[in-house]
Motif scaffolding. Sequence first.
Motif, short mmCIF file in Angstrom:
data_model
loop_
_atom_site.label_atom_id
_atom_site.label_comp_id
_atom_site.label_asym_id
_atom_site.label_seq_id
_atom_site.Cartn_x
_atom_site.Cartn_y
_atom_site.Cartn_z
N GLY A 103 0.79 -1.23 0.00
CA GLY A 103 0.00 0.00 0.00
C GLY A 103 0.81 1.27 0.00
N GLY A 104 2.11 1.16 0.30
CA GLY A 104 2.94 2.36 0.35
C GLY A 104 3.01 3.09 -0.97
N ASN A 105 3.16 2.35 -2.06
CA ASN A 105 3.23 2.99 -3.38
C ASN A 105 1.91 3.63 -3.77
OD1 ASN A 105 5.96 2.41 -4.01
ND2 ASN A 105 5.42 0.32 -4.58
N ASP A 106 0.81 3.09 -3.25
CA ASP A 106 -0.50 3.70 -3.50
C ASP A 106 -0.66 4.99 -2.72
OD1 ASP A 106 -2.31 1.23 -4.81
OD2 ASP A 106 -0.73 0.56 -3.47
N ILE A 107 -0.29 4.93 -1.42
CA ILE A 107 -0.53 6.06 -0.53
C ILE A 107 0.25 7.30 -0.93
CG2 ILE A 107 -0.20 6.85 1.86
CD1 ILE A 107 -2.61 5.03 1.47
N ILE A 108 1.45 7.14 -1.48
CA ILE A 108 2.25 8.32 -1.81
C ILE A 108 1.86 8.92 -3.15
CG2 ILE A 108 4.21 7.51 -0.45
CD1 ILE A 108 5.62 6.71 -3.00
N ARG A 109 0.94 8.30 -3.86
CA ARG A 109 0.49 8.89 -5.13
C ARG A 109 -0.47 10.05 -4.87
NH1 ARG A 109 -0.13 4.90 -10.18
NH2 ARG A 109 1.93 3.95 -10.07
N PRO A 110 -0.43 11.09 -5.71
CA PRO A 110 -1.33 12.22 -5.54
C PRO A 110 -2.80 11.77 -5.57
CG PRO A 110 0.39 12.76 -7.11
CD PRO A 110 0.52 11.30 -6.83
N GLY A 111 -3.57 12.27 -4.62
CA GLY A 111 -5.00 11.97 -4.57
C GLY A 111 -5.34 10.59 -4.06
N ALA A 112 -4.38 9.89 -3.46
CA ALA A 112 -4.63 8.54 -2.97
C ALA A 112 -5.68 8.55 -1.87
CB ALA A 112 -3.34 7.92 -2.44
N ASP A 113 -6.51 7.50 -1.83
CA ASP A 113 -7.55 7.35 -0.83
C ASP A 113 -7.14 6.23 0.13
OD1 ASP A 113 -9.78 6.95 0.71
OD2 ASP A 113 -11.16 6.57 -0.95
N PRO A 114 -6.68 6.56 1.34
CA PRO A 114 -6.23 5.51 2.27
C PRO A 114 -7.33 4.54 2.65
CG PRO A 114 -6.31 7.64 3.37
CD PRO A 114 -6.50 7.90 1.92
N ASP A 115 -8.58 4.99 2.66
CA ASP A 115 -9.69 4.10 2.98
C ASP A 115 -9.82 3.00 1.92
OD1 ASP A 115 -10.15 5.87 5.03
OD2 ASP A 115 -11.85 6.84 4.09
N ALA A 116 -9.72 3.39 0.65
CA ALA A 116 -9.84 2.41 -0.43
C ALA A 116 -8.67 1.45 -0.44
CB ALA A 116 -9.94 3.14 -1.77
N VAL A 117 -7.45 1.96 -0.20
CA VAL A 117 -6.28 1.10 -0.16
C VAL A 117 -6.39 0.11 0.99
CG1 VAL A 117 -3.76 1.03 0.04
CG2 VAL A 117 -4.86 2.90 -1.20
N ALA A 118 -6.87 0.57 2.13
CA ALA A 118 -7.02 -0.30 3.30
C ALA A 118 -8.04 -1.40 3.05
CB ALA A 118 -7.41 0.52 4.51
N ALA A 119 -9.06 -1.12 2.28
CA ALA A 119 -10.07 -2.14 1.98
C ALA A 119 -9.45 -3.31 1.21
CB ALA A 119 -11.22 -1.52 1.18
N VAL A 120 -8.55 -3.00 0.29
CA VAL A 120 -7.86 -4.05 -0.46
C VAL A 120 -6.91 -4.81 0.47
CG1 VAL A 120 -6.39 -4.57 -2.44
CG2 VAL A 120 -8.02 -2.68 -2.56
N PHE A 121 -6.24 -4.09 1.35
CA PHE A 121 -5.34 -4.72 2.31
C PHE A 121 -6.12 -5.71 3.19
CE2 PHE A 121 -2.70 -5.19 6.05
CZ PHE A 121 -1.40 -5.11 5.56
N ALA A 122 -7.31 -5.31 3.62
CA ALA A 122 -8.14 -6.19 4.45
C ALA A 122 -8.50 -7.47 3.70
CB ALA A 122 -9.39 -5.45 4.90
N GLU A 123 -8.81 -7.35 2.41
CA GLU A 123 -9.10 -8.54 1.60
C GLU A 123 -7.91 -9.50 1.61
OE1 GLU A 123 -10.08 -7.45 -2.38
OE2 GLU A 123 -11.57 -5.95 -1.79
N ALA A 124 -6.73 -8.94 1.47
CA ALA A 124 -5.52 -9.76 1.43
C ALA A 124 -5.31 -10.49 2.74
CB ALA A 124 -4.31 -8.89 1.09
N VAL A 125 -5.43 -9.78 3.85
CA VAL A 125 -5.21 -10.40 5.15
C VAL A 125 -6.27 -11.47 5.43
CG1 VAL A 125 -5.14 -9.97 7.64
CG2 VAL A 125 -4.04 -8.37 6.08
N ALA A 126 -7.51 -11.20 5.03
CA ALA A 126 -8.56 -12.20 5.22
C ALA A 126 -8.22 -13.50 4.50
CB ALA A 126 -9.90 -11.65 4.73
N GLU A 127 -7.71 -13.38 3.26
CA GLU A 127 -7.36 -14.57 2.49
C GLU A 127 -6.14 -15.28 3.09
OE1 GLU A 127 -7.56 -17.41 -0.55
OE2 GLU A 127 -9.00 -15.85 0.03
N LEU A 128 -5.14 -14.52 3.48
CA LEU A 128 -3.94 -15.12 4.06
C LEU A 128 -4.22 -15.78 5.40
CD1 LEU A 128 -1.34 -12.31 3.25
CD2 LEU A 128 -1.52 -14.54 2.14
#
Length: 272
Positions: A97-122
Motif C-alpha cells: 500500500g505504500g506505493n499507492d498512498i504516496i500517489r497524488p490523490g490517494a484514498d487511504p480508505d480504499a487502499v485499506a479495503a484491499v489490504f483487508a481482503e488480502a489479510v482475510a485470504e492469508l
Amino acid sequence: MSGFGTNDLTSKDILSYVALGDSFTEGMSDPYPDSDSVPNGRYRGWADRVAEHLADAVGEVRYANLAVRGRLIRQIVDEQLPRAVELSPDLITLCAGGNDIIRPGADPDAVAAVFAEAVAELSRTGARIVVFTGFDTNWQPVMRHMRGRIATYNMHLRAIADRYGCDVVDVWSMRALDDARAWNWDRLHLSPEGHRRLALRVCEVLGVPADGDWNEPWPPAEPRDWRAARQEDLHWAREFLVPWIHRRLTGRSSGDDVTAKRPGLEPLRRER
C-alpha cells in the motif's frame, strides 16, 4: 505447515516463511556485502535478514520472497497472494500500500479495503501474519505533507491486524529511522543499516533471538550547513523525484521487468 494457530506459534515453530510486498520487502538499496554491485539485480533487505536470524534460531528455514519493486497493492494481491497461499508457510509478512498512498490523490480508505481482503485470504492458511505500519515522514521536508494520509492508513492497518490476530511492526514509532543515515539517497528506501535495524525490530516482535539493538543511538552526525542541505535537496529532486513523476505520468514502474527474487520456498541454513 506446523498446524499451530496464530497466537500459539513461536519462533521454534517457524520452519517456512514467505514475504510479500514491494521494494521495501524486496530489499532495495541493501546489496549483499560480498559484492561491489547487486548480484543479478537482487538485494538482501530486512526480510532476507529476518530469514537468516530464523535460520540461526532453528537451524534451517525454507524462505520465499515474492516482493517486487514498484508494485501497487492490487498487483500484490493479484500476483503474489495466490502463490503465498499455495506455499502454505508458517510465517507471512505483508507490507503493501505504500506505493499507492504516496500517489497524488490517494484514498487511504480504499487502499485499506484491499489490504483487508488480502489479510482475510492469508489468514485462512493458518500462518502467523506480520503487517507493518507506514513510516513517519515528518523528518522529510518534501514528503511531510503525506503524513496525515499515512497516519490514516496506519489506523486502518491496526484495526485490520486486531480483526485477524496479526502481529504489527510499528515502523511509525521507530525514531531510530528518523536519521537520514537509515535511508538511501532516494529517501524512500532504507540503507543497509536501516534494513539491519528493521530486521532486528521484526525479530523482536516475533520473539526470535538476534544479536543487536535496533534502537541503538546513532553516533554523532557530521555537521552540515544549509548550503549543503540545499544542494542535496536539489540533487534528490533532479535524480529521483523528476524521474519518479515521469514514470507515474507514463504508466511505467521500476519493477516492470523485475520478477520475484525467491519465488519458491528454498532452504536457508544456519551458518556454522
